[in-house]
Design a protein around this motif. Sequence first.
Motif, PDB file in Angstrom:
ATOM      1  N   ALA A 251       0.830  -1.204   0.000  1.00 60.30           N
ATOM      2  CA  ALA A 251       0.000   0.000   0.000  1.00 60.30           C
ATOM      3  C   ALA A 251       0.866   1.255   0.000  1.00 60.30           C
ATOM      4  CB  ALA A 251      -0.933  -0.007   1.210  1.00 60.30           C
ATOM      5  N   ALA A 252       1.929   1.257   0.804  1.00 59.55           N
ATOM      6  CA  ALA A 252       2.816   2.420   0.861  1.00 59.55           C
ATOM      7  C   ALA A 252       3.506   2.647  -0.477  1.00 59.55           C
ATOM      8  CB  ALA A 252       3.850   2.232   1.967  1.00 59.55           C
ATOM      9  N   ARG A 253       3.925   1.560  -1.129  1.00 55.52           N
ATOM     10  CA  ARG A 253       4.582   1.708  -2.430  1.00 55.52           C
ATOM     11  C   ARG A 253       3.611   2.268  -3.469  1.00 55.52           C
ATOM     12  NH1 ARG A 253       7.926  -2.836  -0.814  1.00 55.52           N
ATOM     13  NH2 ARG A 253       6.324  -4.363  -1.386  1.00 55.52           N
ATOM     14  N   THR A 254       2.341   1.872  -3.375  1.00 54.19           N
ATOM     15  CA  THR A 254       1.348   2.422  -4.303  1.00 54.19           C
ATOM     16  C   THR A 254       1.199   3.919  -4.095  1.00 54.19           C
ATOM     17  OG1 THR A 254       0.132   0.333  -4.409  1.00 54.19           O
ATOM     18  CG2 THR A 254      -1.069   2.324  -5.029  1.00 54.19           C
ATOM     19  N   GLY A 255       1.131   4.344  -2.832  1.00 55.20           N
ATOM     20  CA  GLY A 255       1.041   5.771  -2.548  1.00 55.20           C
ATOM     21  C   GLY A 255       2.257   6.539  -3.029  1.00 55.20           C
ATOM     22  N   ALA A 256       3.397   5.840  -3.125  1.00 62.25           N
ATOM     23  CA  ALA A 256       4.634   6.474  -3.580  1.00 62.25           C
ATOM     24  C   ALA A 256       4.774   6.447  -5.089  1.00 62.25           C
ATOM     25  CB  ALA A 256       5.828   5.758  -2.951  1.00 62.25           C
ATOM     26  N   GLY A 257       3.815   5.818  -5.773  1.00 59.73           N
ATOM     27  CA  GLY A 257       3.930   5.706  -7.220  1.00 59.73           C
ATOM     28  C   GLY A 257       4.802   4.553  -7.648  1.00 59.73           C
ATOM     29  N   ARG A 258       4.973   3.556  -6.769  1.00 59.76           N
ATOM     30  CA  ARG A 258       5.836   2.422  -7.099  1.00 59.76           C
ATOM     31  C   ARG A 258       5.113   1.085  -6.966  1.00 59.76           C
ATOM     32  NH1 ARG A 258       9.346   1.667  -3.446  1.00 59.76           N
ATOM     33  NH2 ARG A 258       8.916   3.299  -1.937  1.00 59.76           N
ATOM     34  N   GLY A 259       3.790   1.094  -6.971  1.00 59.14           N
ATOM     35  CA  GLY A 259       3.048  -0.154  -6.821  1.00 59.14           C
ATOM     36  C   GLY A 259       1.665  -0.052  -7.418  1.00 59.14           C
ATOM     37  N   LEU A 260       0.918  -1.156  -7.347  1.00 58.62           N
ATOM     38  CA  LEU A 260      -0.401  -1.215  -7.962  1.00 58.62           C
ATOM     39  C   LEU A 260      -1.500  -1.588  -6.978  1.00 58.62           C
ATOM     40  CD1 LEU A 260       0.547  -3.183 -11.218  1.00 58.62           C
ATOM     41  CD2 LEU A 260       0.289  -0.715 -10.955  1.00 58.62           C
ATOM     42  N   SER A 261      -1.158  -1.898  -5.726  1.00 57.33           N
ATOM     43  CA  SER A 261      -2.161  -2.385  -4.778  1.00 57.33           C
ATOM     44  C   SER A 261      -3.077  -1.266  -4.297  1.00 57.33           C
ATOM     45  CB  SER A 261      -1.474  -3.012  -3.557  1.00 57.33           C
ATOM     46  OG  SER A 261      -2.418  -3.295  -2.544  1.00 57.33           O
ATOM     47  N   PRO A 262      -4.420  -1.456  -4.375  1.00 59.54           N
ATOM     48  CA  PRO A 262      -5.341  -0.452  -3.840  1.00 59.54           C
ATOM     49  C   PRO A 262      -5.607  -0.636  -2.355  1.00 59.54           C
ATOM     50  CG  PRO A 262      -6.600  -2.182  -4.878  1.00 59.54           C
ATOM     51  CD  PRO A 262      -5.140  -2.554  -5.052  1.00 59.54           C
ATOM     52  N   GLY A 263      -4.944  -1.617  -1.733  1.00 59.16           N
ATOM     53  CA  GLY A 263      -5.175  -1.898  -0.319  1.00 59.16           C
ATOM     54  C   GLY A 263      -6.218  -2.984  -0.130  1.00 59.16           C
ATOM     55  N   SER A 264      -6.420  -3.375   1.129  1.00 62.23           N
ATOM     56  CA  SER A 264      -7.389  -4.430   1.415  1.00 62.23           C
ATOM     57  C   SER A 264      -7.718  -4.428   2.900  1.00 62.23           C
ATOM     58  CB  SER A 264      -6.828  -5.801   1.012  1.00 62.23           C
ATOM     59  OG  SER A 264      -5.684  -6.109   1.789  1.00 62.23           O
ATOM     60  N   VAL A 265      -8.712  -5.238   3.272  1.00 62.67           N
ATOM     61  CA  VAL A 265      -9.071  -5.419   4.679  1.00 62.67           C
ATOM     62  C   VAL A 265      -8.466  -6.731   5.162  1.00 62.67           C
ATOM     63  CG1 VAL A 265     -10.957  -5.781   6.317  1.00 62.67           C
ATOM     64  CG2 VAL A 265     -11.197  -4.087   4.496  1.00 62.67           C
ATOM     65  N   MET A 266      -7.773  -6.684   6.300  1.00 60.42           N
ATOM     66  CA  MET A 266      -7.173  -7.877   6.890  1.00 60.42           C
ATOM     67  C   MET A 266      -7.802  -8.122   8.250  1.00 60.42           C
ATOM     68  SD  MET A 266      -3.146  -8.705   7.659  1.00 60.42           S
ATOM     69  CE  MET A 266      -2.665 -10.236   8.474  1.00 60.42           C
ATOM     70  N   ARG A 267      -8.121  -9.360   8.534  1.00 67.19           N
ATOM     71  CA  ARG A 267      -8.745  -9.731   9.801  1.00 67.19           C
ATOM     72  C   ARG A 267      -7.660 -10.198  10.770  1.00 67.19           C
ATOM     73  NH1 ARG A 267     -11.655 -14.041   9.366  1.00 67.19           N
ATOM     74  NH2 ARG A 267     -13.403 -13.557  10.740  1.00 67.19           N
ATOM     75  N   LEU A 268      -7.417  -9.389  11.814  1.00 70.54           N
ATOM     76  CA  LEU A 268      -6.397  -9.720  12.808  1.00 70.54           C
ATOM     77  C   LEU A 268      -7.027 -10.475  13.975  1.00 70.54           C
ATOM     78  CD1 LEU A 268      -4.443  -6.325  12.967  1.00 70.54           C
ATOM     79  CD2 LEU A 268      -4.000  -8.306  11.496  1.00 70.54           C
ATOM     80  N   ARG A 269      -6.271 -11.387  14.565  1.00 74.56           N
ATOM     81  CA  ARG A 269      -6.739 -12.160  15.720  1.00 74.56           C
ATOM     82  C   ARG A 269      -5.940 -11.780  16.961  1.00 74.56           C
ATOM     83  NH1 ARG A 269      -9.896 -16.541  14.421  1.00 74.56           N
ATOM     84  NH2 ARG A 269      -9.984 -17.068  12.208  1.00 74.56           N
ATOM     85  N   ASP A 270      -6.620 -11.808  18.110  1.00 72.71           N
ATOM     86  CA  ASP A 270      -5.894 -11.636  19.361  1.00 72.71           C
ATOM     87  C   ASP A 270      -5.581 -13.015  19.940  1.00 72.71           C
ATOM     88  OD1 ASP A 270      -8.224 -12.609  20.463  1.00 72.71           O
ATOM     89  OD2 ASP A 270      -8.669 -10.830  21.668  1.00 72.71           O
ATOM     90  N   GLY A 271      -5.046 -13.052  21.160  1.00 70.70           N
ATOM     91  CA  GLY A 271      -4.652 -14.319  21.757  1.00 70.70           C
ATOM     92  C   GLY A 271      -5.797 -15.268  22.012  1.00 70.70           C
ATOM     93  N   GLU A 272      -7.031 -14.741  22.100  1.00 69.19           N
ATOM     94  CA  GLU A 272      -8.195 -15.580  22.358  1.00 69.19           C
ATOM     95  C   GLU A 272      -9.003 -15.862  21.100  1.00 69.19           C
ATOM     96  OE1 GLU A 272     -10.352 -13.574  25.379  1.00 69.19           O
ATOM     97  OE2 GLU A 272      -8.816 -13.865  26.924  1.00 69.19           O
ATOM     98  N   GLY A 273      -8.503 -15.404  19.962  1.00 65.49           N
ATOM     99  CA  GLY A 273      -9.188 -15.670  18.702  1.00 65.49           C
ATOM    100  C   GLY A 273     -10.182 -14.615  18.278  1.00 65.49           C
ATOM    101  N   ALA A 274     -10.346 -13.535  19.063  1.00 67.61           N
ATOM    102  CA  ALA A 274     -11.265 -12.461  18.687  1.00 67.61           C
ATOM    103  C   ALA A 274     -10.717 -11.730  17.459  1.00 67.61           C
ATOM    104  CB  ALA A 274     -11.453 -11.487  19.845  1.00 67.61           C
ATOM    105  N   ILE A 275     -11.635 -11.290  16.582  1.00 67.73           N
ATOM    106  CA  ILE A 275     -11.249 -10.705  15.299  1.00 67.73           C
ATOM    107  C   ILE A 275     -11.354  -9.182  15.327  1.00 67.73           C
ATOM    108  CG2 ILE A 275     -11.803 -10.595  12.839  1.00 67.73           C
ATOM    109  CD1 ILE A 275     -10.636 -13.249  13.678  1.00 67.73           C
ATOM    110  N   LEU A 276     -10.377  -8.516  14.723  1.00 71.25           N
ATOM    111  CA  LEU A 276     -10.434  -7.077  14.479  1.00 71.25           C
ATOM    112  C   LEU A 276     -10.090  -6.836  13.009  1.00 71.25           C
ATOM    113  CD1 LEU A 276     -10.684  -4.145  15.649  1.00 71.25           C
ATOM    114  CD2 LEU A 276      -8.179  -4.152  15.738  1.00 71.25           C
ATOM    115  N   PRO A 277     -11.080  -6.517  12.164  1.00 70.43           N
ATOM    116  CA  PRO A 277     -10.762  -6.192  10.767  1.00 70.43           C
ATOM    117  C   PRO A 277     -10.091  -4.823  10.684  1.00 70.43           C
ATOM    118  CG  PRO A 277     -13.075  -6.832  11.042  1.00 70.43           C
ATOM    119  CD  PRO A 277     -12.525  -6.539  12.398  1.00 70.43           C
ATOM    120  N   VAL A 278      -9.032  -4.709   9.906  1.00 71.35           N
ATOM    121  CA  VAL A 278      -8.357  -3.426   9.706  1.00 71.35           C
ATOM    122  C   VAL A 278      -8.262  -3.147   8.212  1.00 71.35           C
ATOM    123  CG1 VAL A 278      -7.028  -3.604  11.839  1.00 71.35           C
ATOM    124  CG2 VAL A 278      -6.033  -4.447   9.717  1.00 71.35           C
TER     125      VAL A 278
END
Length: 386
Positions: A251-278
């Motif tokens: 994503a940073a490289r795209t913002g710099a004009g050096r990439g093609l990724s528009p970004g995405s949502v990633m689902r992060l887990r905590d130690g107990e398996g709870a999800i936080l989409p970012v």
Amino acid sequence: MDERQMHELIGGIYECALESGRLPEIGRQIERALGVESSIHFVSEGQTGRMLRLFSASPNFDPDARSDYERYYHQKNPWFQRAVSRVRSASRRGSRLVMRGEELIEEREFARTEFCADWCSRVGIYHMIGCAYPLPGGMLGGSGVHKTRHQGPFSGQEKRLYGLYMRHFARAIEINMRLRIGESPGGVAPALVEALDMGMILVGEDRKIVQANRVADALLSGRRWLTAVDGRLRTVHHGSLGKFAWLVAEAARTGAGRGLSPGSVMRLRDGEGAILPVLIAPFRAEGGPWGALLPTATIMFRDPASGRLPSETAISEIFALSAAESRLVAMLSAGLTLTESARLAKISRNTAKTQLQSVFAKTGHSRQSQLVADVRANPLIAMHRN
């Protein structure tokens, strides 16, 4: 156009989108990339298609032509009106549509329209590649590049190239609208970001933290999903760090004009398996209060401590659900059981179960608890509300 120039153009799209006054520059950049001299970009109401704002048009659209298009010919534009009907269809809800004019209306039929005879002949256009894409608040974006009749229709390769640019263009416009970027010299207004009911972190390509708002600071201090080590952002769950680092760098490289990724949502887990989409998206700020002098990525997420629940409208727009499905998900997110939700909606429990299975199919979930957790934490829903 070589690969380096393509990357620079995509980076420029995100840079211009961070300042509302520079949005017209995006149209010029895409024109040059495709070797044409005519383009138009606007925002309309999603349901009626009524013009709300024409924010960029090439010089062949003089002030009178622009005014006439906004007041009358927009509603007569068969390219856009037919594209709108396709975007509204269930199979394409929530997605971009890129098509050539000839794919929307047969050329002989187009030549007989009032739009072609009166307005297109006046501004010197005949062939088109266009894109219709959904925007926050039920709005719809529309963009098109044009050729004269003498130049002939666009090729399949030109359509594919335009589709690549519009993938980033639509994401950049959405970010601009959701965050109302451009209201301060530094890009994102710090007071606005601090007031959001969501976390926002700016990081460099190497995940070095540039700035974090109060919600993000609280989450980092808790070391539950994300934390900072030696000033660099990392996931608490070690198994997800590699993917997270890669998405941030892309994503940073795209913002710099050096990439093609528009970004995405990633689902992060905590130690107990709870999800936080970012949400991880390209970002490029030019100094100012946020101090981001280098291309960066932005990481956004809903405040896990917030007790505010998502609205049916937000759920419908983000997940492309029907009104009945969105109502059911909103009630489940409020803590009601499936039986209680069915009773309030005045439907049978079996009907509610059928709706829930349809929601699972559309969102990719398989369990009700997982669905509710993702909806409550989804950063796009938090952005919609703010």
